[in-house]
Every structure is written in structure tokens, then in C-alpha cells.
Design an enzyme around this catalytic site. Sequence first.
Site, PDB file in Angstrom:
ATOM      1  N   GLY A 108       0.778  -1.148   0.110  1.00  0.00           N
ATOM      2  CA  GLY A 108      -0.080  -0.109  -0.062  1.00  0.00           C
ATOM      3  C   GLY A 108       0.831   1.267   0.114  1.00  0.00           C
TER       4      GLY A 108
ATOM      5  N   ARG B 210      -7.156  -6.077   9.494  1.00  0.00           N
ATOM      6  CA  ARG B 210      -6.447  -6.737  10.750  1.00  0.00           C
ATOM      7  C   ARG B 210      -7.042  -6.947  12.195  1.00  0.00           C
ATOM      8  NH1 ARG B 210      -0.498  -3.897   9.517  1.00  0.00           N
ATOM      9  NH2 ARG B 210      -0.077  -5.447   7.891  1.00  0.00           N
TER      10      ARG B 210
ATOM     11  N   ARG C 243      -7.691  -2.884  -1.475  1.00  0.00           N
ATOM     12  CA  ARG C 243      -7.381  -1.557  -0.526  1.00  0.00           C
ATOM     13  C   ARG C 243      -7.994  -0.442  -1.248  1.00  0.00           C
ATOM     14  NH1 ARG C 243      -1.559  -2.388   2.328  1.00  0.00           N
ATOM     15  NH2 ARG C 243      -2.652  -0.780   3.662  1.00  0.00           N
TER      16      ARG C 243
ATOM     17  N   ASP D  67       0.947  -0.420  13.076  1.00  0.00           N
ATOM     18  CA  ASP D  67       1.249  -1.706  12.431  1.00  0.00           C
ATOM     19  C   ASP D  67       1.652  -2.909  13.593  1.00  0.00           C
ATOM     20  OD1 ASP D  67       0.915  -0.853  10.017  1.00  0.00           O
ATOM     21  OD2 ASP D  67       3.005  -0.472   9.785  1.00  0.00           O
TER      22      ASP D  67
END
Length: 449
Positions: free
Chosen positions: A104, A360, A132, A329
Site C-alpha cells: 500500500g 487486521r 484496499r 502496524d
Amino acid sequence: MNPPHHPYRSRRSASALTGTIAVPGDKSISHRALMFGALAVGETRITGLLTGEDVLRTAAAMRALGADVTHDADGTHGEVWRVSGRGIGGLTEPEDVLDMGNSGTAARLLCGILASHPLFAVMTGDGSLRRRPMRRVMDPLAACGARFAARDGGRLPLAIEGAREAMPLDYRVPVPSAQVKSAVLLAGLNARGTTRVEEPEATRDHSENMLRHFGATVRVEVAGHGRIIELDGQPELKAADVVVPSDPSSAAFPLVAGLLVPDSRLTIPAVGLNPLRTGLFACLAEMGANVAVRNRRLEGGEPVGDLDVSAGPLRAIDVPPERAPSMIDEYPVLAVAAAFAQGTTRMRGLKELRVKESDRLSATAAMLAANGVRVEIEGDDMIVHGTGSPPAGGGSVATHMDHRIAMSALVFGLATTDPVTVDDAGFIETSFPRFIELMNGLGADIRPA
Ligand code: S3P
């Protein structure tokens, strides 16, 4: 054709994890070093570049746009990468589709560069990247004069016709995203006048730092939790050497493994400690983790330090939403740590986790639930109930083409009662080449399932 899956299993080994693990270069900084090098005049030399697949996609794209990108010998950590740039506005039209793979960051930052170059390009990616959202960059970049056509919902593949004379943008980023901020700044490099970006919450500032390092004028003003950034357009970017620190987002995996596997003691040298990246370290400190930072120094303009980690009990915490941009992240592996902690950990404001390489939020909850952990999602919060004892494990984890879910699950299985299996460890190559080999070198037991 779909690539083959690589199922792996991690289990508790008889021994602790011990030794030193050199984590690869920072992914965010590596992408930017190649991109800024391609836009600069002269030869940029990069050491410590991450040679994971994501960054290699950026290297290939910059070559396809006319920059010369080479590396010594095998290009691994310690080797020098050289980029001979084309100067701002000097990139040439790519002959073929640009395939950004799983990345991304590569796709969105490149949209910014292309938006102010008068050329036509088509961009695609793998199955994860094609899902995405790209509208978050297409919408602001269209205002500078670029034209986009994309699949329904603003998904890749997309076609872009860059502006002939790009207008400088004045944009308030609606979501906390360093990728969107960076895309707007990159477009502003070839716009006449000042580009202004306002971010309501401060996100990683590697673009701003590196733009300055290459000679651009960037002004940053702190405004509440956020920042206002101004870039003077059409600077001459001059080639500069870049030393890439080890990626704190990759260090997170051996770090948490070292905390969870009893009696472990690890050292992770030269980890990037940019304050906009260190939310995980703050959380782990609150949880009572034994992590010491030694030898703090500046390397290539970024703060770094050596981390010493030793295993020990953890307690639950409440992670405030404003911490999310500095550890976006790291939530999957923090959730793993929380599963071993005593008490209930609540992580707040995780909306952006839904649009990463996978959803996620769901993938992390499913990973824990499949292995005997009580976990809930309430709105944008994730709640993990730890008992202070190792969870059962024994489950399989669907990684959904997401490297960080794969690594989190493999770290998890190193300390659960029974082994944890992942359906596909192949995507780990995008950000952490040799992860399994390096972890096993510390004493871990991770093998093909
Ligand atoms: C990155 C920004 C973050 C992060 C990603 C790298 C960057 O994404 O999740 O891994 O290098 O700018 P968002 O900008 O979408 O939050």
C-alpha cells in the site's frame, strides 16, 4: 494463478530464546529513499535498505520510470544501493503496468509522484492490494490536476494521467495516514507554489525528514495532536546518502517473543526510535515488560538504539486511541502480548486496522479466538482477556495475505501450550526476509506444517 501457500507451525521449544537478532531495514524509510533518490539529481547511496518484496516493487517501479537503481553484490543488509535520479518532473512514462505487489505504501506514494508528472501510467497489485482503498489518495490528487480511472470503489488496477502543470494542494487529511500525507507532499514537489497538508493527528514523519535531507524546504508546525506541513514546490532535490535504521515494526516480533518465552534474553541492535513510531514500546513499558534501550544515537538523521529484552510477566493496559498512529502496524503483536498478560487489555480506536493488508482487526481477533483466548471487538476497540498464563494454542490461523498476521501468529505459538499453525508464511517476505531462519537461530521452533 495463485501463488503456492506456505503453511508453517511454531511451538514452544525446550530452551529460551537467546542472542542478538539484526532486524532488516525500515520499510517506510526504504520506500522513500528509493523514491526521493529517483527524484533527485545525482547518485543517492542507500545502506541498510530493506530488501523485502514490497521495497523491491518500489525499486522496480522507479526503474520503470527511468531512474537507474542498482546494488552491490546480493543487495542484502549492509550492501550499498545506488539510485541515479531524474530530477523533479524528469520521470519518463512507463512502458508497462506498474505492479506494486502487496504494498500500500508503494502504491499510494507513487500515485503522489505520478500525479504531478505529465505521463500516463497504470498500476496494479496483488489480491490484497487490489482490495484496499485508493480513493483516499485519488481524491486529493485529482485536485492538483491529475486524472484517475479505477475499479469500482476506488480499487486497483487504476490508470493515472498526471497533471501537465500541477496545482499546489492545500489539504486536510481526513484519516490519520502517513501514506496520504506523503502522497500529497510528493505531488507538491512538482507543483509551482506551496503545498500545505494538515493532519489532525501526527503520523510518521519520514517523508518530511527525508525531503529536508534531500534539500527541500519543509516547515512543520505542531497543532494540537496534529501538524501542519508546508512544502515549497519545485525545489532541486540533491542526491543524498541514506542510512536506513532497523524497522521498529519488524523488531516488534522478536521483541514480543523475547518477553513471552520464559527465560529469554535478546538484543536487537540499531532499532529506529522515531517518536512517531514508538507507541508499542510505551505500551510494553506500561505492561511491565523488561525492555531497556542502550546506546541511543542518531543514524542518518533518525534516532536509533539497541534494545535488550528479557522475559517476564505482563499486566493488562488500556491503550488510548491517540496512540494508534504511532503503533498502527503493531496491534496484532501487541494483542498477542496482551493474551499472556494478567487482566483485560483494551485497545481503542483501531478503525484504520480494517484497511491494512487484511482487515487486521478481524484477523487478529480470529487468530486469538482460534487459540483459546477470549477476545471481543466493540466498535473500533479490541478487548483481549488475559489470564496471566499461556493460552492453549493448538489452532490454525488464516493470514489473509498479511505478513504481520503471519509473524504475530508464529510468535504467539512460541509460547502457547500447543503449537499454532499459519496457512501461509510466504507473505513475510514482503517486510522481513529470513524471519523464520533468524528466529530459529535464537532458539525458536518454527517449521513447515
Ligand atoms: C506507512 C504508513 C502506515 C503504515 C504502513 C506504512 C508509511 O499506513 O501502516 O505500514 O510508510 O507511510 P497508513 O498511512 O495507511 O496509516
